[in-house]
Motif scaffolding. Sequence first.
Motif, PDB file in Angstrom:
ATOM      1  N   ILE A  98       4.483   8.737   2.023  1.00 50.38           N
ATOM      2  CA  ILE A  98       5.145   9.959   1.561  1.00 50.38           C
ATOM      3  C   ILE A  98       4.924  11.056   2.599  1.00 50.38           C
ATOM      4  CG2 ILE A  98       5.216  11.662  -0.311  1.00 50.38           C
ATOM      5  CD1 ILE A  98       3.803   9.127  -1.885  1.00 50.38           C
ATOM      6  N   LEU A  99       6.034  11.558   3.136  1.00 51.03           N
ATOM      7  CA  LEU A  99       5.972  12.564   4.201  1.00 51.03           C
ATOM      8  C   LEU A  99       6.883  13.729   3.820  1.00 51.03           C
ATOM      9  CD1 LEU A  99       6.532   9.918   7.011  1.00 51.03           C
ATOM     10  CD2 LEU A  99       4.405  11.155   6.730  1.00 51.03           C
ATOM     11  N   THR A 100       6.388  14.587   2.972  1.00 47.85           N
ATOM     12  CA  THR A 100       7.227  15.702   2.502  1.00 47.85           C
ATOM     13  C   THR A 100       6.408  16.987   2.492  1.00 47.85           C
ATOM     14  OG1 THR A 100       6.548  15.547   0.197  1.00 47.85           O
ATOM     15  CG2 THR A 100       8.371  14.132   0.861  1.00 47.85           C
ATOM     16  N   ASP A 101       7.052  18.066   2.088  1.00 46.54           N
ATOM     17  CA  ASP A 101       6.329  19.316   1.853  1.00 46.54           C
ATOM     18  C   ASP A 101       5.196  19.063   0.873  1.00 46.54           C
ATOM     19  OD1 ASP A 101       7.952  20.825   3.417  1.00 46.54           O
ATOM     20  OD2 ASP A 101       8.491  22.263   1.836  1.00 46.54           O
ATOM     21  N   GLY A 102       4.135  19.796   1.013  1.00 40.28           N
ATOM     22  CA  GLY A 102       3.033  19.694   0.059  1.00 40.28           C
ATOM     23  C   GLY A 102       2.194  18.450   0.247  1.00 40.28           C
ATOM     24  N   THR A 103       2.429  17.703   1.343  1.00 45.06           N
ATOM     25  CA  THR A 103       1.665  16.454   1.530  1.00 45.06           C
ATOM     26  C   THR A 103       1.046  16.337   2.943  1.00 45.06           C
ATOM     27  OG1 THR A 103       3.466  15.050   2.365  1.00 45.06           O
ATOM     28  CG2 THR A 103       3.299  15.275  -0.020  1.00 45.06           C
ATOM     29  N   ARG A 104       1.009  17.423   3.660  1.00 45.63           N
ATOM     30  CA  ARG A 104       0.523  17.402   5.053  1.00 45.63           C
ATOM     31  C   ARG A 104       1.124  16.227   5.840  1.00 45.63           C
ATOM     32  NH1 ARG A 104      -5.563  17.865   3.879  1.00 45.63           N
ATOM     33  NH2 ARG A 104      -5.752  19.882   2.890  1.00 45.63           N
ATOM     34  N   PRO A 105       2.450  16.259   5.992  1.00 41.48           N
ATOM     35  CA  PRO A 105       3.148  15.113   6.582  1.00 41.48           C
ATOM     36  C   PRO A 105       2.763  14.809   8.029  1.00 41.48           C
ATOM     37  CG  PRO A 105       4.634  16.981   6.231  1.00 41.48           C
ATOM     38  CD  PRO A 105       3.369  17.316   5.543  1.00 41.48           C
ATOM     39  N   ASP A 106       2.394  15.850   8.789  1.00 42.76           N
ATOM     40  CA  ASP A 106       2.045  15.554  10.193  1.00 42.76           C
ATOM     41  C   ASP A 106       0.800  14.686  10.273  1.00 42.76           C
ATOM     42  OD1 ASP A 106       4.137  16.990  11.414  1.00 42.76           O
ATOM     43  OD2 ASP A 106       3.100  18.853  10.878  1.00 42.76           O
ATOM     44  N   GLU A 107      -0.149  14.968   9.399  1.00 41.30           N
ATOM     45  CA  GLU A 107      -1.374  14.165   9.405  1.00 41.30           C
ATOM     46  C   GLU A 107      -1.097  12.741   8.904  1.00 41.30           C
ATOM     47  OE1 GLU A 107      -4.582  16.425   7.436  1.00 41.30           O
ATOM     48  OE2 GLU A 107      -3.467  18.192   8.081  1.00 41.30           O
ATOM     49  N   THR A 108      -0.249  12.657   7.875  1.00 40.34           N
ATOM     50  CA  THR A 108       0.063  11.316   7.351  1.00 40.34           C
ATOM     51  C   THR A 108       0.826  10.506   8.387  1.00 40.34           C
ATOM     52  OG1 THR A 108       0.076  12.232   5.126  1.00 40.34           O
ATOM     53  CG2 THR A 108       1.102  10.081   5.402  1.00 40.34           C
ATOM     54  N   ARG A 109       1.620  11.198   9.199  1.00 35.58           N
ATOM     55  CA  ARG A 109       2.346  10.494  10.270  1.00 35.58           C
ATOM     56  C   ARG A 109       1.365   9.733  11.167  1.00 35.58           C
ATOM     57  NH1 ARG A 109       6.494   7.809  11.207  1.00 35.58           N
ATOM     58  NH2 ARG A 109       7.936   9.328  10.351  1.00 35.58           N
ATOM     59  N   ASN A 110       0.210  10.328  11.423  1.00 35.56           N
ATOM     60  CA  ASN A 110      -0.787   9.636  12.248  1.00 35.56           C
ATOM     61  C   ASN A 110      -1.279   8.361  11.564  1.00 35.56           C
ATOM     62  OD1 ASN A 110      -0.695  11.513  14.284  1.00 35.56           O
ATOM     63  ND2 ASN A 110      -2.268  12.803  13.324  1.00 35.56           N
ATOM     64  N   ASN A 111      -1.423   8.417  10.261  1.00 32.94           N
ATOM     65  CA  ASN A 111      -1.858   7.226   9.520  1.00 32.94           C
ATOM     66  C   ASN A 111      -0.764   6.159   9.540  1.00 32.94           C
ATOM     67  OD1 ASN A 111      -2.979   9.775   7.518  1.00 32.94           O
ATOM     68  ND2 ASN A 111      -4.427   8.436   8.567  1.00 32.94           N
ATOM     69  N   VAL A 112       0.489   6.624   9.519  1.00 29.24           N
ATOM     70  CA  VAL A 112       1.599   5.677   9.608  1.00 29.24           C
ATOM     71  C   VAL A 112       1.521   4.934  10.951  1.00 29.24           C
ATOM     72  CG1 VAL A 112       4.128   5.528   9.880  1.00 29.24           C
ATOM     73  CG2 VAL A 112       3.136   6.877   7.995  1.00 29.24           C
ATOM     74  N   LYS A 113       1.221   5.689  11.999  1.00 28.76           N
ATOM     75  CA  LYS A 113       1.101   5.042  13.322  1.00 28.76           C
ATOM     76  C   LYS A 113      -0.027   4.011  13.327  1.00 28.76           C
ATOM     77  CE  LYS A 113       3.004   8.889  15.939  1.00 28.76           C
ATOM     78  NZ  LYS A 113       2.564  10.243  16.315  1.00 28.76           N
ATOM     79  N   GLU A 114      -1.123   4.357  12.655  1.00 27.56           N
ATOM     80  CA  GLU A 114      -2.261   3.413  12.593  1.00 27.56           C
ATOM     81  C   GLU A 114      -1.846   2.076  11.981  1.00 27.56           C
ATOM     82  OE1 GLU A 114      -5.758   6.731  11.710  1.00 27.56           O
ATOM     83  OE2 GLU A 114      -5.147   5.379  10.120  1.00 27.56           O
ATOM     84  N   PHE A 147       0.842  -1.201   0.000  1.00 26.12           N
ATOM     85  CA  PHE A 147       0.000   0.000   0.000  1.00 26.12           C
ATOM     86  C   PHE A 147       0.871   1.242   0.000  1.00 26.12           C
ATOM     87  CE2 PHE A 147      -2.633  -3.286   2.164  1.00 26.12           C
ATOM     88  CZ  PHE A 147      -3.462  -3.510   1.070  1.00 26.12           C
ATOM     89  N   PHE A 148       0.379   2.253  -0.684  1.00 21.52           N
ATOM     90  CA  PHE A 148       1.111   3.516  -0.818  1.00 21.52           C
ATOM     91  C   PHE A 148       0.181   4.626  -0.334  1.00 21.52           C
ATOM     92  CE2 PHE A 148       4.659   2.173  -3.616  1.00 21.52           C
ATOM     93  CZ  PHE A 148       4.232   0.882  -3.892  1.00 21.52           C
ATOM     94  N   ILE A 149       0.688   5.448   0.579  1.00 20.29           N
ATOM     95  CA  ILE A 149      -0.181   6.519   1.089  1.00 20.29           C
ATOM     96  C   ILE A 149       0.521   7.873   1.048  1.00 20.29           C
ATOM     97  CG2 ILE A 149      -1.618   5.031   2.550  1.00 20.29           C
ATOM     98  CD1 ILE A 149       0.063   5.978   4.978  1.00 20.29           C
ATOM     99  N   GLY A 150      -0.282   8.898   0.825  1.00 19.70           N
ATOM    100  CA  GLY A 150       0.217  10.274   0.826  1.00 19.70           C
ATOM    101  C   GLY A 150      -0.970  11.210   0.705  1.00 19.70           C
ATOM    102  N   ARG A 151      -0.811  12.406   1.217  1.00 17.38           N
ATOM    103  CA  ARG A 151      -1.889  13.412   1.098  1.00 17.38           C
ATOM    104  C   ARG A 151      -1.522  14.476   0.077  1.00 17.38           C
ATOM    105  NH1 ARG A 151      -3.269  12.028   6.361  1.00 17.38           N
ATOM    106  NH2 ARG A 151      -5.434  12.533   6.811  1.00 17.38           N
ATOM    107  N   ARG A 152      -2.541  15.224  -0.375  1.00 16.74           N
ATOM    108  CA  ARG A 152      -2.355  16.351  -1.302  1.00 16.74           C
ATOM    109  C   ARG A 152      -1.421  15.959  -2.462  1.00 16.74           C
ATOM    110  NH1 ARG A 152      -5.975  19.329  -1.994  1.00 16.74           N
ATOM    111  NH2 ARG A 152      -4.624  21.001  -2.718  1.00 16.74           N
ATOM    112  N   LEU A 153      -0.271  16.618  -2.616  1.00 13.53           N
ATOM    113  CA  LEU A 153       0.591  16.269  -3.748  1.00 13.53           C
ATOM    114  C   LEU A 153       1.166  14.861  -3.599  1.00 13.53           C
ATOM    115  CD1 LEU A 153       2.499  19.664  -4.208  1.00 13.53           C
ATOM    116  CD2 LEU A 153       0.723  18.722  -5.704  1.00 13.53           C
ATOM    117  N   GLY A 154       1.086  14.314  -2.398  1.00 12.44           N
ATOM    118  CA  GLY A 154       1.542  12.932  -2.194  1.00 12.44           C
ATOM    119  C   GLY A 154       0.530  11.916  -2.705  1.00 12.44           C
ATOM    120  N   GLY A 155      -0.719  12.344  -2.896  1.00 13.37           N
ATOM    121  CA  GLY A 155      -1.768  11.425  -3.354  1.00 13.37           C
ATOM    122  C   GLY A 155      -1.477  10.855  -4.737  1.00 13.37           C
ATOM    123  N   PRO A 156      -1.248  11.732  -5.731  1.00 14.45           N
ATOM    124  CA  PRO A 156      -0.926  11.216  -7.065  1.00 14.45           C
ATOM    125  C   PRO A 156       0.334  10.354  -7.082  1.00 14.45           C
ATOM    126  CG  PRO A 156      -1.316  13.607  -7.147  1.00 14.45           C
ATOM    127  CD  PRO A 156      -1.431  13.190  -5.714  1.00 14.45           C
TER     128      PRO A 156
END
Length: 362
Positions: free
Chosen positions: A277-293, A226-235
Amino acid sequence: EKGGYDHYMLKEIFEQPTALRQAIAGRIDPIEGRVELEGLSIPDGFLEGVDEIQFVACGTSYHACLYAKQLMEEFADVRATVEFASEYAVGSGRNPERTLVVGVSQSGETADTLRALRMASRVGIRTLGVTNTVGSTMARECDDALYIRAGPEIGVAATKTFASQVIVLAMFALTVADVRGELDPRAARKLLENLQDLPGAVQSVLDNNDAIEEVADAYAGGEAFFFIGRRLGGPVALEGALKLKEISYDHAEGFPAGELKHGPLALVTEETPVLAILTDGTRPDETRNNVKEVQSRGAPVITLAAEGYQSDDEVGFDVPDLGLLEPLVANVYLQLFAYHVADSKGRAIDRPRNLAKSVTVE
Ligand code: M6R
């Protein structure tokens, strides 16, 4: 002709710094914060009045459009939409005179994309083709053509052309922003500096190839990926999954990270590596929570993280500081990951089963 590489795909992944330099050559002025795209005949008056930019494409080119849509909306403050070319339909409420359809295709010969562009054209919508292939059907049929200049891509898996498409579309977004009086000079200069630094940043990922191969070999036995990322990390998450499934035949899916808990999380086990994906433009703090999940469900996690978002107790790769282009750099790690997983399984990497480089049937 593979230049010493085992596969065209690997050669083309390694050609990215050159391809990216070619894509920006002579087109940007980072000091003035301006872009000059040659050969575009779209009148300023038209761009000023446009109220919707519709991107149409398939596969990897579609993912490049999802990235570009976000940049277009951010920089030019114009409504931008992305549609699978195979699903495109001209909506009844749309004003053809105020719509621009942008077809994006490496080959310029994809039947679905050509069909969508022809449908738009038929109702009087202006079309722009963004392609790698000079003289292609798309370039000839569209009102305007913009070339990504990546050089020939032979491997069925699209690699170097993804990043080139995104950055050419980023330059186009700045052009639209400028014409519409929406250009924020500071933000534009930053993006152009990032564009200039992108080839070097990609090279730093390529220099890490051996380490990525080790990680890919260690995780290749996963049941699904599985691959996860938000905003620009989504594509980029979608693109990472497409690349892996296409050449390794493993089950792989990309999700916007926030969607995990709405269903896909049920599939996550100790046997399903998750790449985040945890970088600029991807809301990394929020994705970090999903990583913990997913970690709390025992899933192995591999992060592609910018400074400040890494964690010592997990497998991860560093993404250099590059603003809104950081997800593009993360994508190069994902390309190498897919390549090495497929290679460890002895797959026909350049000619995966059931697929063609250019899909000329609808
Ligand atoms: O030539 P195009 O960019 O129009 O091709 C679109 C897709 O067929 C293509 O990106 C396909 O998804 C790739 N094989 C993915 O690696």
